[in-house]
Design an enzyme around this catalytic site. Structure first.
Site, mmCIF file in Angstrom:
data_model
loop_
_atom_site.group_PDB
_atom_site.id
_atom_site.type_symbol
_atom_site.label_atom_id
_atom_site.label_comp_id
_atom_site.label_asym_id
_atom_site.label_seq_id
_atom_site.Cartn_x
_atom_site.Cartn_y
_atom_site.Cartn_z
ATOM 1 C CB SER A 256 -0.915 0.014 1.231
ATOM 2 O OG SER A 256 -1.564 1.257 1.381
ATOM 3 C CE LYS A 257 -3.088 5.938 -2.520
ATOM 4 N NZ LYS A 257 -3.652 6.686 -3.664
ATOM 5 N NE ARG A 258 -4.951 4.716 2.664
ATOM 6 C CZ ARG A 258 -5.531 4.154 1.615
ATOM 7 N NH1 ARG A 258 -5.073 2.996 1.165
ATOM 8 N NH2 ARG A 258 -6.559 4.732 1.006
#
Length: 546
Positions: A256-258
């Site tokens: 995830s980009k998070r």
């Protein structure tokens, strides 16, 4: 539907291009290239609240770095523009009016509080929420009155309830959804912008998209989008859908980009003595914005994340394509590696140059099972691609990398960079070459304490270093061959392994035990600078200089 394949990549500029988005772009691009079709880049920037100022440009920069060029889209132009959805509102408004006039959509005036209350009620009664369609649709006059009263006015699509919705997916076959599973969804927000589910359908039809290749997380959007397509364009053929498998991080969970903001946030909360006002200044944020980020409420634009991480010395995981660029990976490596996440060529090939990937790519070979983002395997791929990349191309990659990290090695000319690449044979990344060679372009030596203790302060390290200094000072010819002969001869005289002679010299001139071959390192540094650094090391670590 056109006989010619048309694919598209449609990122929203709410963040940088991460590996999942890059894989989506790559698969669409490969299929277009494999079939002689067209690849379109479309920026879905209708979420005005979440768009970030740098994201769209960075996405395009990253696609260009990967070599994924678009036939139509921003900068390239084309017959189906504009390619930014924010510039297509008149097109969307026209189709919204069509649905309203045909009673296939209706106005809604619910506030956020109203919707929350409906969800709570539905949760208590049935455990699930489906918007209750009104018996009589509000009129345009009702909508104007609501706006005048300050109420939010949205438009919802009336999902047909007379038959199941069947998605024919290349990867998963036929998937049937009961109509009641698809609640009437918003197609125009209260700010007048269309929602993603609406705009992408209109654009895919008008841009003549034949194949929608995207991540598995979009599968639940597909039945509603297909219903919209049939309502708007009943006499046209649906695109072919292919939903790719999930990519799983080697640390567990979906990649995830998070992850980057999460790692930074956790690091900040574990540093009680941080000067938060200074950190906000470094990030270009207000103190309120920083506090909101730390609380987990918001995440700032990626340059702010990177600036804070650098200031605090926090290492963040590589998630966005630009992260891998800055870590010294080759674009050829990333393309090769991403292509094998959820697809295989049907044989045991792994290291594949781009022409092979294009020739082998087939949607029929997309896999259902999750794919692992194995960073060890990525390193192995990069090592191989560094070996197989032509010297001139590798030098270009190195110079581009040095620019993005603002390395002092940029001062070197093409001949010097080519030599650094050659003597750093076996490097796993361009960062390895930079780290090994940086000492040649700096005036001061940063000593690694462990290396100093192990090599200089333990045993006869300093004494050997003093002898090496004297022998280097006496040399008339300062070539690699002469330096090698001198060091090997000294090792034999002292009945030592070459490392016992070479490592004190390496620590003195580099500050650590890692560099290109010591003979090349000394020759490239030059006699005067080598002797100066040895003298500084002897003085600093209390040698008597004799």
């Amino acid at each position: 539907m056109s006989d010619k394949v048309v694919t598209r990549f449609a990122p929203s500029p709410t963040g940088y291009l991460h590996v999942g988005g890059a894989r989506t772009a790559l698969f669409n691009w490969l299929w277009a290239r494999r079939t002689g079709g067209t690849f379109i880049l479309r920026i879905e920037d209708t979420d005005q609240k979440r768009n970030t100022p740098t994201a769209a440009k960075q996405v395009m920069d990253d696609l260009n770095w990967l070599g994924i060029g678009w036939d139509e889209g921003p900068e390239a132009g084309g017959p189906n523009g504009p390619y930014l959805q924010s510039e297509r509102r008149d097109i969307y408004d026209k189709h919204i009016r069509q649905l309203l006039e045909e009673k296939k959509a209706y106005y809604c005036f619910d506030s956020t509080e109203d919707l929350d209350a409906l969800r709570e009620e539905a949760q208590a009664q049935t455990g699930g929420f489906a918007y209750r369609r009104p018996d009589k649709f509000p009129t345009a006059e009702d909508a104007e009155k609501a706006r005048a009263e300050g109420r939010p006015v949205t438009v919802r699509f009336a999902v047909p309830q007379d038959e199941p919705l069947v998605v024919q997916d290349v990867v998963r076959g036929a998937i049937t959804f009961a109509p009641r599973e698809i609640s009437d969804f918003i197609i125009q927000k209260s700010d007048g912008f269309p929602t993603y589910n609406f705009a992408c359908v209109v654009d895919d039809r008008l841009m003549k998209v034949t194949h929608v290749i995207r991540g598995q997380e979009h599968l639940m959007n597909t039945p509603g989008q297909q219903a919209l397509w049939r309502a708007l364009f009943p006499d046209t053929e649906l695109p072919t859908y292919a939903h790719m498998s999930v990519t799983v991080s080697d640390t567990g969970g979906k990649l995830s980009k998070r992850e980057r903001p999460k790692v930074l946030r956790e690091a900040i909360t574990q540093m009680p003595d941080i000067h938060l006002d200074k950190l906000a200044q470094v990030a270009g944020l207000t103190r309120q914005q920083l506090d909101s980020f730390i609380a987990g409420t918001t995440a700032p634009d990626m340059p702010s994340i990177d600036a804070m991480a650098q200031y605090l010395g926090v290492s963040l995981p590589e998630i966005n394509i630009v992260d891998f660029f800055k870590s010294g990976y080759l674009p050829e490596t990333m393309v090769n590696f991403l292509a094998l996440l959820g697809w295989n060529p049907g044989d045991d090939r792994e290291i594949m140059p781009l022409p092979e990937l294009i020739d082998a790519f087939d949607l029929a070979r997309l896999t259902k099972s999750n794919s692992l983002f194995d960073r060890k395997k990525l390193i192995a791929f990069n090592t191989e691609h560094i070996k197989m990349t032509p010297p001139e191309k590798l030098r270009e990659h190195l110079r581009d990398y040095l620019k993005v990290i603002d390395s002092p090695i940029l001062k070197g000319d093409d001949e010097l960079l080519a030599r650094l690449i050659k003597i750093c044979e076996g490097a796993r990344t361009l960062a390895d070459i930079e780290r090994k060679s940086r000492f040649l372009f700096t005036d001061t030596v940063e000593y690694d304490a462990k290396a100093v203790n192990k090599v200089l302060l333990k045993g006869d390290g300093l004494a050997i270093l003093a002898i090496v200094r004297d022998k280097l000072a006496a040399m008339d010819q300062f070539s690699e061959e002469k330096i090698e002969t001198m060091l090997r001869t000294l090792a034999e005289e002292k009945q030592l392994g070459l490392g016992k002679v070479a490592q004190p010299l390496r620590v003195a001139i580099c500050g650590n035990t890692i560099s290109p071959p010591i003979f090349d390192s000394v020759q490239m540094l030059g006699k005067e600078e080598t002797l100066r650094r040895i003298g500084n090391a002897l003085e600093k670590f209390r040698a008597d200089g004799k």
